[in-house]
Design a protein around this motif. Structure first.
Motif, PDB file in Angstrom:
ATOM      1  N   ILE A 126      -3.262  -0.143  -5.089  1.00  0.00           N
ATOM      2  CA  ILE A 126      -3.585  -1.238  -4.163  1.00  0.00           C
ATOM      3  C   ILE A 126      -2.855  -2.517  -4.578  1.00  0.00           C
ATOM      4  CG2 ILE A 126      -5.450  -2.703  -3.315  1.00  0.00           C
ATOM      5  CD1 ILE A 126      -7.311  -0.295  -3.521  1.00  0.00           C
ATOM      6  N   GLU A 127      -2.873  -2.817  -5.875  1.00  0.00           N
ATOM      7  CA  GLU A 127      -2.179  -4.019  -6.337  1.00  0.00           C
ATOM      8  C   GLU A 127      -0.679  -3.913  -6.114  1.00  0.00           C
ATOM      9  OE1 GLU A 127      -3.575  -6.739  -7.237  1.00  0.00           O
ATOM     10  OE2 GLU A 127      -5.586  -5.900  -7.060  1.00  0.00           O
ATOM     11  N   ARG A 128      -0.115  -2.737  -6.345  1.00  0.00           N
ATOM     12  CA  ARG A 128       1.318  -2.537  -6.129  1.00  0.00           C
ATOM     13  C   ARG A 128       1.658  -2.675  -4.649  1.00  0.00           C
ATOM     14  NH1 ARG A 128       6.384  -3.397  -7.322  1.00  0.00           N
ATOM     15  NH2 ARG A 128       7.773  -1.721  -6.649  1.00  0.00           N
ATOM     16  N   ALA A 129       0.825  -2.096  -3.777  1.00  0.00           N
ATOM     17  CA  ALA A 129       1.065  -2.216  -2.339  1.00  0.00           C
ATOM     18  C   ALA A 129       0.969  -3.675  -1.895  1.00  0.00           C
ATOM     19  CB  ALA A 129       0.049  -1.359  -1.577  1.00  0.00           C
ATOM     20  N   SER A 130       0.011  -4.417  -2.466  1.00  0.00           N
ATOM     21  CA  SER A 130      -0.109  -5.834  -2.125  1.00  0.00           C
ATOM     22  C   SER A 130       1.153  -6.600  -2.514  1.00  0.00           C
ATOM     23  CB  SER A 130      -1.335  -6.420  -2.825  1.00  0.00           C
ATOM     24  OG  SER A 130      -1.444  -7.806  -2.582  1.00  0.00           O
ATOM     25  N   THR A 131       1.720  -6.268  -3.667  1.00  0.00           N
ATOM     26  CA  THR A 131       2.955  -6.921  -4.105  1.00  0.00           C
ATOM     27  C   THR A 131       4.104  -6.600  -3.160  1.00  0.00           C
ATOM     28  OG1 THR A 131       2.193  -6.789  -6.405  1.00  0.00           O
ATOM     29  CG2 THR A 131       4.542  -7.169  -6.034  1.00  0.00           C
ATOM     30  N   LEU A 132       4.217  -5.332  -2.756  1.00  0.00           N
ATOM     31  CA  LEU A 132       5.288  -4.934  -1.839  1.00  0.00           C
ATOM     32  C   LEU A 132       5.139  -5.632  -0.493  1.00  0.00           C
ATOM     33  CD1 LEU A 132       5.424  -1.097  -2.599  1.00  0.00           C
ATOM     34  CD2 LEU A 132       7.094  -2.830  -3.289  1.00  0.00           C
ATOM     35  N   ILE A 133       3.911  -5.754  -0.007  1.00  0.00           N
ATOM     36  CA  ILE A 133       3.676  -6.426   1.277  1.00  0.00           C
ATOM     37  C   ILE A 133       4.062  -7.891   1.184  1.00  0.00           C
ATOM     38  CG2 ILE A 133       1.890  -7.106   2.923  1.00  0.00           C
ATOM     39  CD1 ILE A 133       0.455  -4.469   2.208  1.00  0.00           C
ATOM     40  N   ALA A 134       3.757  -8.510   0.059  1.00  0.00           N
ATOM     41  CA  ALA A 134       4.105  -9.920  -0.116  1.00  0.00           C
ATOM     42  C   ALA A 134       5.624 -10.132  -0.091  1.00  0.00           C
ATOM     43  CB  ALA A 134       3.516 -10.440  -1.436  1.00  0.00           C
ATOM     44  N   GLN A 135       6.391  -9.135  -0.545  1.00  0.00           N
ATOM     45  CA  GLN A 135       7.846  -9.251  -0.506  1.00  0.00           C
ATOM     46  C   GLN A 135       8.386  -9.190   0.925  1.00  0.00           C
ATOM     47  OE1 GLN A 135       9.260  -6.223  -3.154  1.00  0.00           O
ATOM     48  NE2 GLN A 135       8.404  -7.207  -4.977  1.00  0.00           N
ATOM     49  N   ASN A 136       7.630  -8.541   1.834  1.00  0.00           N
ATOM     50  CA  ASN A 136       7.905  -8.554   3.278  1.00  0.00           C
ATOM     51  C   ASN A 136       9.280  -7.992   3.621  1.00  0.00           C
ATOM     52  OD1 ASN A 136       7.057  -8.998   5.891  1.00  0.00           O
ATOM     53  ND2 ASN A 136       7.847 -11.101   5.984  1.00  0.00           N
ATOM     54  N   ASP A 137       9.694  -6.979   2.872  1.00  0.00           N
ATOM     55  CA  ASP A 137      10.932  -6.280   3.191  1.00  0.00           C
ATOM     56  C   ASP A 137      10.579  -4.996   3.935  1.00  0.00           C
ATOM     57  OD1 ASP A 137      13.961  -6.129   2.586  1.00  0.00           O
ATOM     58  OD2 ASP A 137      13.207  -4.152   2.004  1.00  0.00           O
ATOM     59  N   ASP A 138      11.470  -4.577   4.871  1.00  0.00           N
ATOM     60  CA  ASP A 138      11.165  -3.399   5.679  1.00  0.00           C
ATOM     61  C   ASP A 138      10.918  -2.172   4.812  1.00  0.00           C
ATOM     62  OD1 ASP A 138      11.360  -4.887   7.957  1.00  0.00           O
ATOM     63  OD2 ASP A 138      13.423  -4.280   8.427  1.00  0.00           O
ATOM     64  N   SER A 139      11.795  -1.931   3.844  1.00  0.00           N
ATOM     65  CA  SER A 139      11.620  -0.753   2.985  1.00  0.00           C
ATOM     66  C   SER A 139      10.349  -0.888   2.138  1.00  0.00           C
ATOM     67  CB  SER A 139      12.841  -0.588   2.078  1.00  0.00           C
ATOM     68  OG  SER A 139      13.011  -1.736   1.258  1.00  0.00           O
ATOM     69  N   ASP A 140      10.045  -2.096   1.703  1.00  0.00           N
ATOM     70  CA  ASP A 140       8.822  -2.302   0.924  1.00  0.00           C
ATOM     71  C   ASP A 140       7.575  -2.057   1.771  1.00  0.00           C
ATOM     72  OD1 ASP A 140      10.301  -2.929  -1.286  1.00  0.00           O
ATOM     73  OD2 ASP A 140      10.226  -5.099  -0.940  1.00  0.00           O
ATOM     74  N   LEU A 141       7.628  -2.475   3.036  1.00  0.00           N
ATOM     75  CA  LEU A 141       6.486  -2.241   3.917  1.00  0.00           C
ATOM     76  C   LEU A 141       6.285  -0.751   4.175  1.00  0.00           C
ATOM     77  CD1 LEU A 141       6.872  -5.125   6.539  1.00  0.00           C
ATOM     78  CD2 LEU A 141       5.394  -5.044   4.519  1.00  0.00           C
ATOM     79  N   VAL A 142       7.385  -0.017   4.351  1.00  0.00           N
ATOM     80  CA  VAL A 142       7.279   1.428   4.549  1.00  0.00           C
ATOM     81  C   VAL A 142       6.665   2.084   3.306  1.00  0.00           C
ATOM     82  CG1 VAL A 142       8.598   3.554   4.866  1.00  0.00           C
ATOM     83  CG2 VAL A 142       9.169   1.527   6.203  1.00  0.00           C
ATOM     84  N   GLN A 143       7.130   1.676   2.127  1.00  0.00           N
ATOM     85  CA  GLN A 143       6.592   2.227   0.896  1.00  0.00           C
ATOM     86  C   GLN A 143       5.110   1.868   0.730  1.00  0.00           C
ATOM     87  OE1 GLN A 143       8.731   1.040  -2.603  1.00  0.00           O
ATOM     88  NE2 GLN A 143       7.409   2.207  -4.005  1.00  0.00           N
ATOM     89  N   ALA A 144       4.758   0.626   1.044  1.00  0.00           N
ATOM     90  CA  ALA A 144       3.361   0.210   0.936  1.00  0.00           C
ATOM     91  C   ALA A 144       2.474   1.005   1.889  1.00  0.00           C
ATOM     92  CB  ALA A 144       3.238  -1.284   1.223  1.00  0.00           C
ATOM     93  N   ARG A 145       2.978   1.247   3.095  1.00  0.00           N
ATOM     94  CA  ARG A 145       2.195   2.025   4.062  1.00  0.00           C
ATOM     95  C   ARG A 145       1.982   3.451   3.550  1.00  0.00           C
ATOM     96  NH1 ARG A 145       4.397   4.318   9.812  1.00  0.00           N
ATOM     97  NH2 ARG A 145       2.585   5.615  10.268  1.00  0.00           N
ATOM     98  N   SER A 146       3.034   4.050   2.978  1.00  0.00           N
ATOM     99  CA  SER A 146       2.909   5.396   2.439  1.00  0.00           C
ATOM    100  C   SER A 146       1.902   5.432   1.295  1.00  0.00           C
ATOM    101  CB  SER A 146       4.273   5.888   1.959  1.00  0.00           C
ATOM    102  OG  SER A 146       4.161   7.155   1.357  1.00  0.00           O
ATOM    103  N   MET A 147       1.915   4.418   0.453  1.00  0.00           N
ATOM    104  CA  MET A 147       0.982   4.375  -0.671  1.00  0.00           C
ATOM    105  C   MET A 147      -0.458   4.211  -0.192  1.00  0.00           C
ATOM    106  SD  MET A 147       3.288   1.919  -3.134  1.00  0.00           S
ATOM    107  CE  MET A 147       2.026   1.717  -4.386  1.00  0.00           C
ATOM    108  N   LEU A 148      -0.665   3.337   0.774  1.00  0.00           N
ATOM    109  CA  LEU A 148      -2.025   3.072   1.257  1.00  0.00           C
ATOM    110  C   LEU A 148      -2.573   4.212   2.092  1.00  0.00           C
ATOM    111  CD1 LEU A 148      -1.593  -0.687   2.214  1.00  0.00           C
ATOM    112  CD2 LEU A 148      -2.810   0.223   0.234  1.00  0.00           C
TER     113      LEU A 148
END
Length: 599
Positions: free
Chosen positions: A316-338
């Protein structure tokens, strides 16, 4: 010893120096005799000679010293070793060795034997032997008292045993055996009483009680090494073990309750805290009884649960960090993790992170609409309706974006229809304006020219010409040829023939769909939304919600294979959007009668 009055004449008293000069040689001779007599053991002779010297010289230190030592030896019965017979000294020394070995009976016999041998040699008073006999009797008495004390100690009569040991020490002062047993008995009494008090006053937390019981058991184990047959210590040990088993049961119960509360907790942090508490209890219980299979299994489960919950928190903390970066690939990765954490949908932190991710996706969908990319916006909206966003339910921002997409799609279709209509109008205008050109061709005036006559030409030319060939076999090849000839003579007779045009074919024209047949009508009579899923199973994707009081038409009835539950495929509209999916029959009530499944 008091000084004897001097017998010297008064003239001699008045002239002591002159007398000293006269008797100096005699005094030295007497001192030599005293020395020989003392080391020969003739103590009475030493005393007599000393008195003679003191009669001449009352302050003679040598005579005074020898007289004092001789009197002491006479009082104590000291006999010089060289005067004691060899056999008596051997018996005496063997008796001393037996005393050190604790064989007092044999030692006493040898002491008596040594005394008798000395008496037969003329030594009527051998003080060492007499003293040894007295001491051996005391030692024997002390040993009897110590033996009795040992018996009382082993029978758990510790107070009486202590009195016996103390009595033995009074008989034989500084006896190491008695002193050792007194110290041992006092230590056993103090430790046993302390252990009993600790068991009686056992209180505090489970950890405190466990620590106290472990200390008590350690103390009792040490005491039982000293008294292995003590029933009192065995009973105290049994009581401590019973208390320990009771605490172990309490630990297992409390750990199980903590694990149960952890499973029902909505917050990951709360679950970690409760599971960690249970883990600490189970580790304490495992220390108490490493062989308990129930506690061991619970301990393994608690450790695995804590590890999994910590992993979830990190994800959850890692996904929150990726979302804060607001990059398309980071958002895709965060969605997969969540998406893999749907079992923790009730955690507020998890829902917040999912909501943040949904806001990012909606933001991108709105941006795509502003840029005119409807397909991209629609793909983003579809993604926002899948895992992990289903835990958030139907969100108003998604509905607004969907409405905007539908509006843009509608406008696009209207533009297409308008373009097609304009094209048709322009084509009709061209046709009207060029009517004089194409009308005579399409609709020629009537004439007397006969209509086209088809003149068939049927020519049959058989050929049967024998040919001489070098082959030995004559071949007959008949050929039938039928050649029809069609001749078409156009005329100016008007015919009703469709005129081809260059009118473009309209595309994306909606076709007429036959209205589906409704089996019945159902309604949501509860106060909460009911899930509508893509398939008639509880693990399928949720496609919408049936609001309270909303009617829906039933298109199909099916039965779930695993649970035999009846499902309705329903259709209804929410905010102008049609929802088509499955809901379980017990979620709704029949507004109009529905047929039985399979009927």
């Amino acid at each position: 010893m008091s000084q004897k009055p001097s017998l010297l004449p008064k003239a001699e008293k008045r002239h002591p120096q002159r007398h000293k000069r006269v008797g100096n040689g005699d005094v030295e001779s007497l001192i030599s005799e005293i020395t020989q007599a003392y080391y020969a053991g003739e103590y009475q002779n030493v005393i007599d000679l000393s008195n003679k010297i003191l009669g001449i010289q009352p302050t003679n230190a040598t005579a005074l010293d020898y007289r004092q030592k001789a009197e002491d030896n006479l009082i104590r019965g000291v006999v010089p070793d060289h005067r004691i017979p060899f056999e008596a000294r051997v018996s005496y020394n063997r008796a001393n060795s037996l005393v050190r070995a604790g064989n007092y009976d044999e030692a006493e016999r040898l002491y008596r034997e040594a005394r008798d041998l000395a008496e037969r040699a003329g030594i009527l008073s051998w003080k060492d032997a007499e003293q040894a006999l007295l001491e051996i009797q005391d030692l024997s008495l002390a040993r009897e008292m110590i033996s009795e004390g040992d018996r009382l100690l082993n029978s758990d009569n510790w107070a009486e045993a202590l009195r016996k040991y103390e009595g033995a020490l009074r008989v034989v002062a500084n006896d190491p055996a008695a002193e050792d047993r007194i110290e041992k008995t006092r230590r056993i009494q103090a430790d046993a009483e302390n252990a009993s008090v600790q068991l009686t006053m056992l209180s505090g937390s489970l950890n405190d009680q466990v620590a106290t019981l472990q200390t008590v058991l350690g103390t009792l184990a040490r005491l039982r090494q000293l008294l292995p047959n003590s029933q009192r210590l065995a009973q105290l040990t049994a009581d401590a073990n019973n208390r320990l088993n009771l605490i172990k049961t309490q630990i297992a119960d409390q750990a199980g309750a903590a694990m149960t509360r952890a499973k029902g907790a909505s917050s990951v942090e709360e679950r970690i805290s409760l599971t960690s508490d249970a883990l600490a209890l189970l580790e304490q219980g495992n220390k108490l009884d490493p062989g308990d299979p129930g506690i061991s299994q619970m301990l393994i489960e608690a450790r695995a649960t804590v590890s999994e919950l910590q992993r979830v928190r990190q994800v959850i903390e890692r996904a929150s960090t990726l979302i804060a970066q607001n990059d398309d690939s980071d958002l895709v990765q965060a969605r997969s993790m969540l998406a893999g954490l749907k079992d923790y949908a009730q955690d507020s932190r998890y829902r917040t992170v999912v909501s943040d991710l949904l806001a990012r996706i909606v933001e991108r969908a709105v941006g795509a609409l502003e840029e005119g990319s409807v397909d991209e916006a629609e793909a983003l909206v579809e993604a926002a309706q899948e895992e992990p966003f289903t835990i958030l339910g139907r969100r108003a921002e998604i509905a607004r974006v969907e409405a905007q997409i539908a509006e843009l799609r509608k406008r696009s279709r209207l533009r297409i229809y308008g373009a097609i209509g304009a094209g048709i109008i322009i084509l009709l205008m061209i046709i009207v304006l060029t009517r004089d050109v194409w009308q005579p061709v399409v609709f020629p005036p009537p004439t007397d020219t006969p209509t086209a006559t088809y003149t068939p030409s049927d020519t049959f030319t058989p050929s049967n010409t024998p040919t001489d060939t070098p082959l030995p076999t004559e071949t007959f090849t008949p050929t039938d040829t039928f050649t029809p000839t069609y001749t078409f003579t156009p005329s100016y007779t008007p015919t009703d023939t469709p005129t081809p045009t260059d009118t473009p074919t309209a595309t994306d024209t909606p076709t007429i769909t036959p209205t589906p047949t409704f089996l019945c009508t159902v309604v949501n009579i509860s106060a909460e939304n009911k899930y509508v899923r893509s398939r008639p199973t509880t693990d399928s994707t949720r496609v919408g919600d049936l609001p309270p009081g909303r009617l829906a038409q039933v298109l199909e009835i099916a039965q779930e294979a695993q649970t035999n539950a009846i499902w309705y495929r329903i259709v209804f509209e929410v905010d102008g959007i049609q929802v088509n999916g499955w809901t379980r029959s017990d979620n709704v009530a029949q507004s109009t009668p529905c047929p039985e499944f399979g009927g």
